[in-house]
Design a protein around this motif. Structure first.
Motif, short mmCIF file in Angstrom:
data_model
loop_
_atom_site.label_atom_id
_atom_site.label_comp_id
_atom_site.label_asym_id
_atom_site.label_seq_id
_atom_site.Cartn_x
_atom_site.Cartn_y
_atom_site.Cartn_z
N GLN A 112 0.81 -1.21 0.00
CA GLN A 112 0.00 0.00 0.00
C GLN A 112 0.85 1.26 0.00
N LYS A 113 1.96 1.27 0.76
CA LYS A 113 2.79 2.46 0.81
C LYS A 113 3.38 2.81 -0.55
N VAL A 114 3.64 1.79 -1.35
CA VAL A 114 4.17 2.04 -2.69
C VAL A 114 3.06 2.56 -3.60
N ARG A 115 1.88 1.97 -3.50
CA ARG A 115 0.76 2.44 -4.32
C ARG A 115 0.33 3.84 -3.92
N ASP A 116 0.54 4.20 -2.65
CA ASP A 116 0.26 5.56 -2.21
C ASP A 116 1.28 6.55 -2.78
N ALA A 117 2.52 6.09 -2.93
CA ALA A 117 3.61 7.00 -3.30
C ALA A 117 3.65 7.31 -4.79
N TYR A 118 3.06 6.44 -5.62
CA TYR A 118 3.26 6.59 -7.06
C TYR A 118 1.98 6.43 -7.87
N ASP A 119 1.91 7.19 -8.95
CA ASP A 119 1.03 6.81 -10.05
C ASP A 119 1.70 5.62 -10.73
N LEU A 120 0.93 4.60 -11.05
CA LEU A 120 1.46 3.41 -11.73
C LEU A 120 1.26 3.58 -13.23
N ILE A 121 2.34 3.49 -13.99
CA ILE A 121 2.33 3.81 -15.42
C ILE A 121 2.71 2.58 -16.24
N GLY A 122 1.82 2.17 -17.13
CA GLY A 122 2.13 1.12 -18.10
C GLY A 122 2.21 1.70 -19.50
N PHE A 123 2.73 0.92 -20.43
CA PHE A 123 2.83 1.40 -21.81
C PHE A 123 3.04 0.24 -22.76
N ALA A 124 2.76 0.49 -24.02
CA ALA A 124 3.09 -0.45 -25.10
C ALA A 124 4.26 0.14 -25.87
N PRO A 125 5.43 -0.53 -25.89
CA PRO A 125 6.59 0.03 -26.58
C PRO A 125 6.33 0.29 -28.05
N ARG A 126 7.14 1.14 -28.66
CA ARG A 126 7.00 1.44 -30.08
C ARG A 126 6.93 0.14 -30.88
N GLY A 127 5.99 0.11 -31.81
CA GLY A 127 5.79 -1.07 -32.63
C GLY A 127 4.77 -2.04 -32.10
N MET A 128 4.45 -1.96 -30.80
CA MET A 128 3.53 -2.91 -30.18
C MET A 128 2.13 -2.32 -30.13
N ALA A 129 1.16 -2.99 -30.74
CA ALA A 129 -0.23 -2.53 -30.68
C ALA A 129 -0.67 -2.47 -29.21
#
Length: 493
Positions: A112-129
């Motif tokens: 929980q302390k980590v989820r409180d500290a950060y926005d969690l960011i995902g992504f699809a790398p270039r080339g990946m739909a």
């Protein structure tokens, strides 16, 4: 099959199990990037808080005013704004993985302390739909489990591997467009700096997994002053002379490190999948069965390839050693083959996904380092490997599709050094088939005083919150939440 299994299967089927000289950013300040416009996530089974957006980046960073492509990004905001520190990039493995669903998936395993500290960011790398996607439109036969990775013929010949390499690179040249020439680890790192800027973050934290450890290390090399806290989990050797070639070769060590664990499990009394009385008998029996299937493959309708031969058995071994929970898959395959039958056809992602992953794999592995094109040199290496490491039958030294690439990489690899802030924590299992401890120690050495390493006495690929242990998980979680690292390298028994 959950997303983690699908991603792993796709990456392995397409090539995995993902660089050096001194590179420069090749871009003006990324902080001119437009802010992100978040919208509802049009998916199913994900956390309703997750939103998505796109970031526009140059396709070619040496031509920043030229054609652009889009990078898809996802986010779950900090759960306690008053405790928010910044954003945590979830950097996927691969090449050919994405982390778009990870804020809703593995990100929710974070304390929980980590989820409180950060926005969690995902992504699809270039080339990946659904980012701007690439597709080589390969013949489906060349997407097979033992075709894309360079498993040699039963006699050790690499002639068919070279023929496959020519077909694949010709198809990627015809169908991959200009984008496939600009898919590389360095460009993925540059894209992530555009994401950082679009998020409005002066610095960004990261949790890189598997191939993502190399992406994270390259990002920290290119943009050291824009890094906050970096966790690299299951680490690749950053050897600037080999890079992706070295990662393929590392399967020799990885299998030898991990097969004894499988053999001990498969010889344990009371195991419903018991294969032999002793671990030594499991190993010798596997080698005999693989040799028999080399000579007398079993028809396997619906599979790709449509037969269970020695290399398919070896590939099943390789895939199963990623996670001890998958040992029964290999055991069932062995038990069926002994009887002259085959197991059910393994689940597989849609062909469009495998095609996409294959194209990204070609782009990354071939653009990151220049591969030799001498069939004779590969043949010599394969024969030596087969003699020393019979379980992998020479595959790790074989000619990947890059052996027939008709052009050279556009820039030298990024050399990982000890120059930069001391804000990196490596976490590594002792027995990891894809990223062996021996390679992780090379990354630790390259980073010098920038890093501290936590070595976990566990088996499997992926340590933090996965196949590791409570000591490792506690150490990494504390670092992300508080910035506190061990004073020196730590062993977690």
């Amino acid at each position: 099959m959950d997303k983690k299994q699908i991603t792993r299967h796709a990456s392995l089927a397409a090539a995995s199990a993902v660089l050096l000289g001194l590179a420069v950013p090749l871009t003006a300040s990324a902080d001119t990037t437009e802010p992100l416009r978040w919208s509802a996530w049009r998916g199913s089974g994900l956390d309703p808080r997750q939103r998505c957006a796109t970031v526009e980046v140059p396709m070619d960073y040496s031509d920043p005013d030229g054609r652009t492509i889009e990078i898809a990004v996802s986010r779950i905001p900090s759960e306690k704004p008053s405790a928010r520190r910044g954003a945590l990039l979830l950097i996927p493995g691969g090449p050919g993985g994405d982390s778009l669903s990870d804020p809703s998936g593995k990100g929710q395993k974070l304390p929980q302390k980590v989820r409180d500290a950060y926005d969690l960011i995902g992504f699809a790398p270039r080339g990946m739909a659904p980012s701007t996607a690439v597709d080589c439109k390969l013949d489906p036969a060349d997407l097979g489990r033992t075709k894309f990775l360079p498993w040699p013929a039963p006699d050790g010949s690499v002639a068919e591997n070279m023929a496959t390499a020519r077909r694949v690179t010709e198809a990627c040249g015809r169908n991959g467009g200009e984008l496939i020439r600009h898919i590389s680890t360095a460009n993925e790192a540059r894209d992530l700096d555009r994401v950082r800027a679009a998020l409005g973050e002066p610095k960004i934290s990261a949790w890189g997994d598997s191939y993502g450890t190399y992406v994270g290390a390259v990002y920290g090399q290119l943009f050291p002053d824009r890094t906050d806290r970096t966790v690299l989990d299951s680490n690749n050797d950053p050897d600037p002379t080999r890079v992706t070639r070295g990662w393929l070769a590392a399967f020799e060590t990885g299998v030898e490190d991990n097969f004894p664990e499988f053999a001990t499990w498969a010889s344990r009394p009371g195991n419903p999948y018991r294969l032999a009385r002793t671990a030594a008998e499991v190993r010798s029996g596997f080698l005999r069965l693989a040799a028999r299937l080399d000579r007398e493959p079993l028809p396997w309708p619906g599979a790709n390839p449509d037969r269970l031969d020695g290399n398919v058995l070896r590939q099943t071994m390789l895939t199963s050693l990623y996670d001890p929970d998958d040992y029964p898959v290999l055991a069932r395959t062995i038990l069926a083959a002994r009887k002259g039958t085959v197991p059910p056809v393994p689940e597989s992602p849609p062909e469009s996904v495998i095609q996409n992953v294959a194209a990204i794999t070609v782009g990354t592995m071939c653009n990151d380092i220049d591969w030799p094109d001498s069939a004779a040199a590969y043949q010599k290496d394969v024969h030596e490997s087969r003699a020393k490491h019979p379980l992998t039958a020479g595959m790790p030294r074989g000619p990947m599709v890059c052996a027939a690439l008709p052009y050279e990489p556009g820039e030298p690899p990024v050399r990982i050094t000890d120059r930069g802030p001391s804000n990196v924590l490596l976490v590594q299992n002792e027995r990891d088939v894809a990223t062996p401890l021996s390679g992780a120690l090379k990354l630790r050495q390259a980073l010098g005083d920038r890093a501290v390493m936590v070595t976990v006495n566990s088996t499997g690929h992926g340590a933090f919150l996965d196949n590791g242990n409570a000591c490792g998980d506690r150490t990494v979680s504390r670092f992300l939440a508080t910035g506190k690292r061990p004073g020196s390298d730590l062993s977690c028994a």
